[in-house]
Structure formats: structure tokens, C-alpha cells
Design a protein around this motif. Structure first.
Motif, short mmCIF file in Angstrom:
data_model
loop_
_atom_site.label_atom_id
_atom_site.label_comp_id
_atom_site.label_asym_id
_atom_site.label_seq_id
_atom_site.Cartn_x
_atom_site.Cartn_y
_atom_site.Cartn_z
N PRO A 198 76.61 -122.38 59.74
CA PRO A 198 76.67 -123.30 60.68
C PRO A 198 77.75 -122.72 61.94
O PRO A 198 78.59 -122.28 61.32
CB PRO A 198 77.61 -124.74 59.50
N GLU A 199 77.69 -123.94 62.61
CA GLU A 199 77.65 -123.34 64.37
C GLU A 199 79.56 -123.68 63.86
O GLU A 199 79.75 -124.93 63.47
CB GLU A 199 77.65 -123.85 65.24
N ASN A 200 80.11 -123.00 63.96
CA ASN A 200 82.01 -123.18 63.92
C ASN A 200 82.21 -123.41 62.84
O ASN A 200 83.49 -123.55 61.94
CB ASN A 200 82.48 -125.22 63.87
N PHE A 201 81.42 -122.15 61.61
CA PHE A 201 82.54 -122.75 60.08
C PHE A 201 82.87 -121.13 60.48
O PHE A 201 82.71 -120.02 60.67
CB PHE A 201 80.94 -122.07 59.35
N GLU A 202 84.17 -121.39 60.23
CA GLU A 202 84.60 -120.18 59.61
C GLU A 202 85.39 -119.97 58.33
O GLU A 202 86.15 -121.36 58.03
CB GLU A 202 86.42 -120.62 61.15
N PHE A 203 85.63 -119.26 58.23
CA PHE A 203 86.37 -118.21 57.00
C PHE A 203 87.06 -116.71 56.51
O PHE A 203 87.08 -116.68 57.58
CB PHE A 203 85.06 -119.16 55.06
N ARG A 204 87.78 -116.91 55.46
CA ARG A 204 87.98 -115.66 55.32
C ARG A 204 87.93 -114.48 54.62
O ARG A 204 87.05 -115.47 53.31
CB ARG A 204 89.24 -115.79 55.10
N ALA A 205 87.29 -113.34 55.04
CA ALA A 205 86.73 -113.22 53.55
C ALA A 205 87.17 -113.16 52.02
O ALA A 205 88.65 -112.98 51.95
CB ALA A 205 87.24 -111.44 53.77
N GLY A 206 86.45 -113.20 50.49
CA GLY A 206 87.10 -113.75 49.54
C GLY A 206 87.01 -115.22 49.22
O GLY A 206 87.27 -115.27 48.30
N GLN A 207 86.76 -115.60 50.76
CA GLN A 207 86.85 -117.55 50.63
C GLN A 207 85.36 -118.11 49.52
O GLN A 207 84.82 -117.15 49.27
CB GLN A 207 87.63 -118.59 51.19
N PHE A 208 86.24 -119.67 48.91
CA PHE A 208 84.20 -119.59 47.94
C PHE A 208 84.03 -121.33 49.02
O PHE A 208 84.80 -121.58 50.05
CB PHE A 208 84.62 -120.04 46.63
N ALA A 209 82.64 -122.10 49.00
CA ALA A 209 82.11 -122.52 49.02
C ALA A 209 81.56 -123.36 47.83
O ALA A 209 81.14 -123.31 47.03
CB ALA A 209 80.99 -122.70 50.01
N ASP A 210 81.85 -125.31 48.29
CA ASP A 210 80.92 -126.07 46.73
C ASP A 210 79.19 -126.22 47.69
O ASP A 210 79.59 -126.25 48.65
CB ASP A 210 81.26 -126.77 46.79
N PHE A 211 78.22 -126.09 47.14
CA PHE A 211 77.01 -126.02 46.58
C PHE A 211 76.64 -126.82 46.45
O PHE A 211 75.96 -127.04 45.26
CB PHE A 211 76.13 -124.63 47.43
N THR A 212 76.15 -128.00 46.91
CA THR A 212 75.68 -129.06 45.81
C THR A 212 73.76 -129.14 46.45
O THR A 212 73.59 -128.86 47.56
CB THR A 212 75.90 -130.23 46.53
#
Ligand SMILES: Cc1cc2nc3c(=O)[nH]c(=O)nc-3n(C[C@H](O)[C@H](O)[C@H](O)COP(=O)(O)OP(=O)(O)OC[C@H]3O[C@@H](n4cnc5c(N)ncnc54)[C@H](O)[C@@H]3O)c2cc1C
Length: 237
Positions: free
Chosen positions: A25-39
Motif C-alpha cells: 500500500p502507498e505510505n506503508f513504511e516498515f523496517r527490515a525484519g518486521q512482520f505483519a498480520d494477514f487476514t
């Protein structure tokens, strides 16, 4: 950040292991190594574990897509994910976590990783190379057999090109005669072989709970300062 993201591509990357690429998504910022929840959205089936899983992001922030990789076990969630058509959406919630590469580049990083726990490491190494940081990085990656190593070809290529990257695949159960990695379990002698000064690195442990626990105990037996150990347990393995 919560957003619906479209599946762009799915592929098999090791035995019973698939990678799924989603649009970022536009504006999705993260740091290498992080995770996210996928539903999953309105999945065809569900079970007591529900429709959400946390996955580390395999690709680094500089790369265009959000990629996850997982062992394809026979659970309702994984069956639905496997069958998700390209173009269909899932609900994303993230990023989360602080399993990220330390900032002091003179301090080496030693990754002692089990199985699919390698996903955040792929992201950290890719971002470090992209940013041309000076970290010395050693990755000991243990899997049962030679067929179980995601990203092996890529890590081998990166290690042959960059002297500060050392990649050691460790086949704990079986590997062919021409296997270039280590065999057997990761033990004290193996860690000492690849990490000559045990007190220098920050250690990163990721994978199934049992592997992370065993590696922490091993490092403590080697008198490593616990303040220098960071962990990411992949609950559910
Ligand atoms: C921070 C974090 C990051 C993570 N990153 C990743 C990642 O990058 N990639 C990834 O694959 N996973 C990752 N996980 C784990 C992921 O969230 C799931 O828990 C995992 O993939 C298992 O999901 P499942 O649907 O296969 O099992 P679930 O349906 O969640 O079942 C979990 C429970 O059932 C048992 N179980 C289910 N199937 C089997 C089986 N075939 N054999 C034995 N026991 C079984 C498990 O032992 C466990 O107790 C991460 C977890 C965390 C917390």
C-alpha cells in the motif's frame, strides 16, 4: 496501518514452502525484519486457529512488493492461502515488531536460524546491502534436509559477492554427498567455527520455539552476554 492488499504472485521456493507477493500500500513504511498480520477475507473454510497469521516480511523496505513465505501445512488457513487467486485481496495489519538489525555497523550480526525463521533475515540482509552498511553478517541456517532451504541460491550468490556476508546452510538430517554446507545439529563447535570472537556480535535467533530456546541455551553455555541476544519466536511451529 490496516489495508486490503492484492495478491500479485505465488510460487514454491522450497519443499512445501511457498512465497506470496502482495502489492504494497502507498505510505506503508516498515523496517527490515518486521512482520505483519494477514487476514483472509471470507475464506472457504476456517478452523479454531482463525483467519489471521503473522508473517515476517521477506522483502526489504526498498523493494516494491510485500512478500511473505511459509511452510504449507495442512491447516484451513494455509489451504485457503494456497488457493487464493492472483488478484484477490487479504487484510493487512502492520508493521509490528522490533526484530531489526542493530545500528552500530562495527558490531557484527550473527544469525542462528531454524527453518522458515529465515524470512526476516532475508529482508535485513537485502536492506543492509542496499544501504551499503558495513555490518559483518554471519547466517547459520538450519533445516532438516537439503530440499528445505528457502533463498539458498540467493544467499550463496550474495555471500560470494560480498565478503562481509557468510552463509552456512546446515542440513540437520540429510544432504547429498556434494553438499557444501554443514551437517548435523548446530552445536557449540559449529558456532565457534563461524563466530571466532563470541563476544563481538549481536545474535539474532528466529524460528520454531524449540530452536530458538535451544540456541539461546547454547549461547548461554558459551558465556555470551544475554543482552546481546535478540529473538523472534514463530509461534505455531
Ligand atoms: C512474529 C512472528 C513472525 C512469524 N513469521 C512467520 C513467517 O515468516 N513464516 C511463517 O511460515 N510463519 C511465521 N510465523 C508463524 C505463523 O504466524 C503461523 O503460526 C505458522 O505459519 C503456523 O500456521 P499454521 O496455519 O500452519 O498452523 P496453525 O493452524 O496456526 O496451528 C498452530 C498449532 O497447531 C499445530 N499444528 C498445526 N499443523 C500442524 C502440523 N502439520 N504438524 C504439527 N503440528 C501442527 C501447531 O504446532 C500449533 O500448536 C510467525 C509468527 C510470529 C509470532
Amino acid at each position: 496501518m490496516k489495508s486490503n492488499v492484492k495478491l500479485l504472485k505465488k510460487e514454491t521456493i522450497a519443499r512445501d514452502t511457498m512465497a506470496f507477493s502482495f502489492e504494497k500500500p502507498e505510505n506503508f513504511e516498515f523496517r527490515a525484519g518486521q512482520f505483519a498480520d494477514f487476514t483472509l477475507i471470507n475464506p472457504a473454510e476456517t478452523d479454531t486457529e482463525g483467519d489471521t497469521r503473522g508473517f515476517s516480511l521477506v522483502h526489504a523496505p526498498f523493494e516494491p512488493n510485500l512478500v511473505v513465505a511459509t511452510r504449507m501445512r495442512n491447516t484451513a488457513y494455509k489451504r485457503c492461502l494456497k488457493n487464493l487467486p492472483v488478484g484477490a485481496g487479504v487484510a493487512l495489519d502492520g508493521p509490528y515488531g522490533d526484530f531489526t538489525l542493530h545500528k552500530t555497523q562495527a558490531t557484527p550480526a550473527a544469525f542462528l536460524i531454524g527453518g522458515i525463521g529465515v524470512t526476516p533475515v532475508r529482508s535485513m540482509i537485502a536492506q543492509s546491502l542496499h544501504d551499503r552498511t558495513a555490518h559483518e553478517i554471519t547466517l547459520l541456517h538450519a533445516c532438516r534436509t537439503f530440499e528445505d532451504f528457502p533463498f539458498k541460491a540467493e544467499f550463496e550468490q550474495l555471500a560470494s559477492k560480498h565478503r562481509r556476508i557468510t552463509y552456512v546452510p546446515v542440513a540437520s538430517e540429510s544432504a547429498p554427498d556434494d553438499w557444501h554446507g554443514e551437517r548435523g545439529r548446530v552445536d557449540e563447535a559449529m558456532v565457534m567455527k563461524y563466530v571466532p570472537d563470541l563476544n563481538r556480535p549481536i545474535y539474532y535467533l528466529a524460528g520454531p520455539e524449540g530452536m530458538v530456546k535451544a540456541m539461546r541455551e547454547l549461547l548461554i553455555r558459551l558465556n555470551v552476554n544475554e543482552d546481546n541476544i535478540r529473538t523472534e519466536e514463530f509461534a505455531g511451529y
